[in-house]
Design a protein around this motif. Sequence first.
Motif, PDB file in Angstrom:
ATOM      1  N   CYS A  77       0.849  -1.195   0.000  1.00  0.00           N
ATOM      2  CA  CYS A  77       0.000   0.000   0.000  1.00  0.00           C
ATOM      3  C   CYS A  77       0.883   1.242   0.000  1.00  0.00           C
ATOM      4  O   CYS A  77       2.114   1.157   0.110  1.00  0.00           O
ATOM      5  N   ASP A  96      -2.658   3.747   3.493  1.00  0.00           N
ATOM      6  CA  ASP A  96      -3.320   3.052   2.393  1.00  0.00           C
ATOM      7  C   ASP A  96      -4.060   4.032   1.484  1.00  0.00           C
ATOM      8  O   ASP A  96      -5.255   3.887   1.215  1.00  0.00           O
ATOM      9  N   SER A 123      -5.237   5.915  -1.896  1.00  0.00           N
ATOM     10  CA  SER A 123      -5.510   5.529  -3.286  1.00  0.00           C
ATOM     11  C   SER A 123      -4.690   6.403  -4.226  1.00  0.00           C
ATOM     12  O   SER A 123      -4.228   7.493  -3.872  1.00  0.00           O
TER      13      SER A 123
END
Length: 233
Positions: A37, A162, A164
């Motif tokens: 991640c 984490d 995006s």
Amino acid sequence: AYYDESADNNVSRVAVTAARGNILDRYGRQMVTNRECYNLKINTDKLFADDVEDPNAVILEMVRIVEESGNEYIDDLPITDSPPYEYTENMTALQRTLLNAYFADKDLDEDTTAVELMSYFRTRYEIANSYTAEEMRKIASVRYAVNVRYAINTNPYVFVEDASIDLISDLMGAVGNIIEVETSFIREYNTQYAAHILGYVQAMSDADMEKYRPGKENSTYDYDTKVGKDGVE
């Protein structure tokens, strides 16, 4: 000549995130694995550079982008979100450790109330009165989180875990290289039927602090290390 060169060398400690081992069943099937991640950190040299007119406005903009994306930023400040300010009842071991370290580092009385601490933040971090109480709380939480980690010499503050690709793009488009991207790992459990056997990982509790950090300065575990809880983990 070699001595002179060595005298000019600077050594810095950099923590590299390691993946926990996979857990397999007797047939070699993966029950617990790691997913790569992206964690986001704040480059404080860039944030507080001379060409940044109001670092607090930049912080508030970053928080706004994260919240509007449906994500959350990491908020270690154990104080309620709005006035009248109070310390949260479910304060974690890490939050308590950070808060005590902040009090000691800033020579604040350990009995400092949440209201007094928020007033201190507004003055220390030069948070203008034009910001609402809620906005001031968000700015202060990030300034505090960055600041307190220097006081206890632990890993730098992770702003978002984490993240995006879309969120990374939006943040970098807004604030540029003030945001830094770091590769990390998240634990993934590939079965729902063995949770009581596999256990889980979580931030350290008070008991874990005593177990994994008995020597404090000599410990290889940082304050924000996630450790195995129960079962195989």
